[in-house]
Design a protein around this motif. Structure first.
Motif, mmCIF file in Angstrom:
data_model
loop_
_atom_site.group_PDB
_atom_site.id
_atom_site.type_symbol
_atom_site.label_atom_id
_atom_site.label_comp_id
_atom_site.label_asym_id
_atom_site.label_seq_id
_atom_site.Cartn_x
_atom_site.Cartn_y
_atom_site.Cartn_z
ATOM 1 N N ARG A 189 43.116 46.783 40.330
ATOM 2 C CA ARG A 189 43.492 47.417 38.836
ATOM 3 C C ARG A 189 44.855 47.898 38.925
ATOM 4 O O ARG A 189 44.411 49.368 38.228
ATOM 5 C CB ARG A 189 41.754 48.671 38.953
ATOM 6 N N ARG A 190 45.809 47.337 39.049
ATOM 7 C CA ARG A 190 47.103 47.732 38.250
ATOM 8 C C ARG A 190 47.302 46.572 36.922
ATOM 9 O O ARG A 190 46.914 45.267 36.892
ATOM 10 C CB ARG A 190 47.801 46.848 39.482
ATOM 11 N N ASP A 191 47.806 47.572 36.009
ATOM 12 C CA ASP A 191 48.753 46.387 35.090
ATOM 13 C C ASP A 191 49.678 45.313 36.103
ATOM 14 O O ASP A 191 50.534 45.672 36.873
ATOM 15 C CB ASP A 191 49.561 47.383 34.088
ATOM 16 N N PRO A 192 49.909 44.292 35.029
ATOM 17 C CA PRO A 192 50.340 42.998 36.580
ATOM 18 C C PRO A 192 52.186 42.777 34.852
ATOM 19 O O PRO A 192 53.405 42.482 35.680
ATOM 20 C CB PRO A 192 49.572 41.365 35.598
ATOM 21 N N ARG A 193 51.568 43.669 34.567
ATOM 22 C CA ARG A 193 53.366 44.288 33.954
ATOM 23 C C ARG A 193 54.010 44.639 34.494
ATOM 24 O O ARG A 193 55.697 45.418 34.961
ATOM 25 C CB ARG A 193 53.102 44.795 32.139
ATOM 26 N N GLU A 194 53.258 45.794 35.980
ATOM 27 C CA GLU A 194 54.200 46.908 36.485
ATOM 28 C C GLU A 194 54.636 45.815 37.495
ATOM 29 O O GLU A 194 55.928 46.244 38.706
ATOM 30 C CB GLU A 194 53.282 47.251 37.157
ATOM 31 N N ILE A 195 54.357 44.206 37.924
ATOM 32 C CA ILE A 195 55.391 43.525 39.004
ATOM 33 C C ILE A 195 56.220 42.927 38.927
ATOM 34 O O ILE A 195 55.905 42.216 37.661
ATOM 35 C CB ILE A 195 53.739 42.989 39.306
ATOM 36 N N ARG A 196 57.417 43.001 38.680
ATOM 37 C CA ARG A 196 58.138 41.859 38.916
ATOM 38 C C ARG A 196 58.700 40.665 39.830
ATOM 39 O O ARG A 196 58.368 40.926 41.235
ATOM 40 C CB ARG A 196 59.416 42.953 38.610
ATOM 41 N N GLY A 247 45.888 37.978 39.663
ATOM 42 C CA GLY A 247 45.147 38.043 39.997
ATOM 43 C C GLY A 247 44.730 39.165 41.597
ATOM 44 O O GLY A 247 43.743 39.625 40.719
ATOM 45 N N SER A 248 45.435 39.534 41.529
ATOM 46 C CA SER A 248 45.621 40.753 42.747
ATOM 47 C C SER A 248 45.808 41.594 42.123
ATOM 48 O O SER A 248 45.790 43.196 42.619
ATOM 49 C CB SER A 248 46.525 40.125 43.534
ATOM 50 N N ALA A 249 46.691 42.093 41.091
ATOM 51 C CA ALA A 249 46.742 42.997 39.814
ATOM 52 C C ALA A 249 45.292 43.860 39.594
ATOM 53 O O ALA A 249 44.964 45.260 39.664
ATOM 54 C CB ALA A 249 47.595 43.411 39.131
ATOM 55 N N ALA A 250 44.395 42.468 38.767
ATOM 56 C CA ALA A 250 43.755 42.507 38.982
ATOM 57 C C ALA A 250 42.359 43.632 40.417
ATOM 58 O O ALA A 250 41.867 44.303 39.691
ATOM 59 C CB ALA A 250 42.484 41.734 38.390
ATOM 60 N N LYS A 251 42.242 42.706 41.196
ATOM 61 C CA LYS A 251 42.044 43.084 41.898
ATOM 62 C C LYS A 251 41.967 44.814 42.702
ATOM 63 O O LYS A 251 41.120 46.058 42.773
ATOM 64 C CB LYS A 251 41.960 42.433 43.356
ATOM 65 N N HIS A 264 54.691 33.304 51.503
ATOM 66 C CA HIS A 264 52.666 34.067 52.339
ATOM 67 C C HIS A 264 52.260 34.435 51.698
ATOM 68 O O HIS A 264 50.622 34.293 51.952
ATOM 69 C CB HIS A 264 53.389 33.921 53.683
ATOM 70 N N ASP A 265 52.394 35.754 51.710
ATOM 71 C CA ASP A 265 51.883 37.399 51.751
ATOM 72 C C ASP A 265 52.223 38.244 49.988
ATOM 73 O O ASP A 265 51.513 38.816 50.112
ATOM 74 C CB ASP A 265 52.384 38.023 52.608
ATOM 75 N N TYR A 266 51.954 37.338 49.222
ATOM 76 C CA TYR A 266 52.709 38.094 47.728
ATOM 77 C C TYR A 266 51.097 39.289 47.243
ATOM 78 O O TYR A 266 51.514 40.095 46.707
ATOM 79 C CB TYR A 266 53.574 37.591 47.222
ATOM 80 N N THR A 267 50.386 37.866 47.278
ATOM 81 C CA THR A 267 49.359 38.938 46.578
ATOM 82 C C THR A 267 48.369 39.932 47.815
ATOM 83 O O THR A 267 48.102 40.588 46.390
ATOM 84 C CB THR A 267 47.822 37.148 46.576
ATOM 85 N N VAL A 268 48.501 40.243 48.690
ATOM 86 C CA VAL A 268 48.150 41.109 48.998
ATOM 87 C C VAL A 268 49.660 42.170 49.257
ATOM 88 O O VAL A 268 48.434 43.501 49.024
ATOM 89 C CB VAL A 268 48.141 41.102 50.733
ATOM 90 N N ALA A 269 50.954 41.659 48.939
ATOM 91 C CA ALA A 269 51.721 43.070 49.432
ATOM 92 C C ALA A 269 51.121 43.616 47.409
ATOM 93 O O ALA A 269 50.722 44.906 47.352
ATOM 94 C CB ALA A 269 52.895 42.037 48.575
ATOM 95 N N ASN A 291 55.199 25.578 38.724
ATOM 96 C CA ASN A 291 55.292 27.146 39.415
ATOM 97 C C ASN A 291 55.569 28.459 40.002
ATOM 98 O O ASN A 291 54.308 29.487 40.185
ATOM 99 C CB ASN A 291 56.153 26.700 41.068
ATOM 100 N N TYR A 292 56.082 29.102 38.428
ATOM 101 C CA TYR A 292 56.447 29.860 38.336
ATOM 102 C C TYR A 292 54.712 30.107 37.519
ATOM 103 O O TYR A 292 54.395 31.371 37.555
ATOM 104 C CB TYR A 292 58.152 30.322 36.880
ATOM 105 N N ARG A 293 54.035 29.590 37.020
ATOM 106 C CA ARG A 293 53.532 29.823 35.781
ATOM 107 C C ARG A 293 51.975 30.179 37.325
ATOM 108 O O ARG A 293 51.216 31.472 36.782
ATOM 109 C CB ARG A 293 52.611 29.015 35.184
ATOM 110 N N SER A 294 51.648 29.389 38.253
ATOM 111 C CA SER A 294 51.163 29.655 38.996
ATOM 112 C C SER A 294 51.349 31.346 39.620
ATOM 113 O O SER A 294 49.973 31.831 39.604
ATOM 114 C CB SER A 294 51.134 28.907 40.425
ATOM 115 N N ILE A 295 52.196 31.419 40.315
ATOM 116 C CA ILE A 295 52.515 32.863 40.609
ATOM 117 C C ILE A 295 52.237 34.192 39.777
ATOM 118 O O ILE A 295 51.773 34.818 40.565
ATOM 119 C CB ILE A 295 54.583 32.583 41.324
#
Length: 230
Positions: free
Chosen positions: A23-30, A17-21, A205-210, A7-11
């Motif tokens: 144009r953010r660096d996913p390392r910015e999100i914890r 994926g959302s960061a790419a949409k 439910h909504d972290y991808t949009v966040a 589950n952790y890996r899927s999250i």
């Protein structure tokens, strides 16, 4: 048995994926593991998988778990904090995400002064105006921050909302966008103990949009641990 590691890996994939949409660096999100009612064993598995932030809703539950978890991680208070629990909370948590009044800020500052430490906190914003939820109204945040600006043992590092639940993710997006815009508007306050670099928003439910709307911390429980055990 819940596959916490999977589950952790899927999250993380969802965050990336959302960061790419956006144009953010996913390392910015914890990822913060929202561990209310979850077992110590499950939390330890999450930590072993890579989780570095644990969120708890209740002071006593956090105290019980911390006695059994030796790993060096960051503990966040993500539930409503009563003023009579501040002394214990200051000793337990690295960050209080649910600061919603000047009275609570003063209590945190007082306990920080006693310990010679600076209390890290986020301001909880009630963007939906729901009476059933805690948090300060958007229009009152600036005044609250100015009041906190006179305190010397507290530092405000970000904002945190709990928006109204909407099944349609696009109906939630405006709330996250509004919080980001509020953060940007408040960035010019130049108060000595306010640096709104963090946006703690988005849950299972909504972290991808966040993430698409600027979240730097997402608080995920069910998607990581499965349903609560009680």
């Amino acid at each position: 048995m819940v596959d916490v590691i999977g589950n952790y890996r899927s999250i993380l994939e969802g965050i990336a994926g959302s960061a790419a949409k956006a144009r953010r660096d996913p390392r910015e999100i914890r990822l913060l593991a929202a561990a209310k009612s979850q077992s110590v064993d499950a939390i330890c598995v999450a930590i072993a998988a890579g989780v570095k932030l644990i969120g708890e809703n209740y002071v006593q539950e956090a105290a019980d778990k911390k006695e059994l978890i030796a790993e060096s991680i960051e503990w966040h208070m993500i539930g409503h904090l009563q003023r009579n629990k501040v002394k214990q909370a200051v000793d337990l948590f690295d960050v209080v995400e649910t600061l919603d009044s000047l009275a609570l800020a003063r209590e945190l500052d007082k306990e920080g002064a006693k310990r010679g430490k600076t209390i890290r906190a986020f301001v909880e914003v009630n963007l939906g105006g729901e009476e059933s939820k805690s948090g300060i109204a958007r229009e009152q945040v600036s005044a609250l921050l100015h009041g906190i600006g006179t305190l010397s043992h507290i530092r405000i590092e970000g904002l945190m909302p709990v928006p109204p639940f909407r099944a349609n993710l696009e109906a939630i997006r405006p709330y996250f966008r509004a919080l980001r815009e509020l953060r940007d508007q408040l960035g010019d306050l130049l108060l000595p103990n306010v640096d709104l670099k963090e946006l703690s928003m988005g849950m299972t439910h909504d972290y991808t949009v966040a993430v698409e709307e600027g979240a730097t911390v997402v608080r995920v429980g069910t998607a990581l641990f499965g349903p609560r055990i009680r």
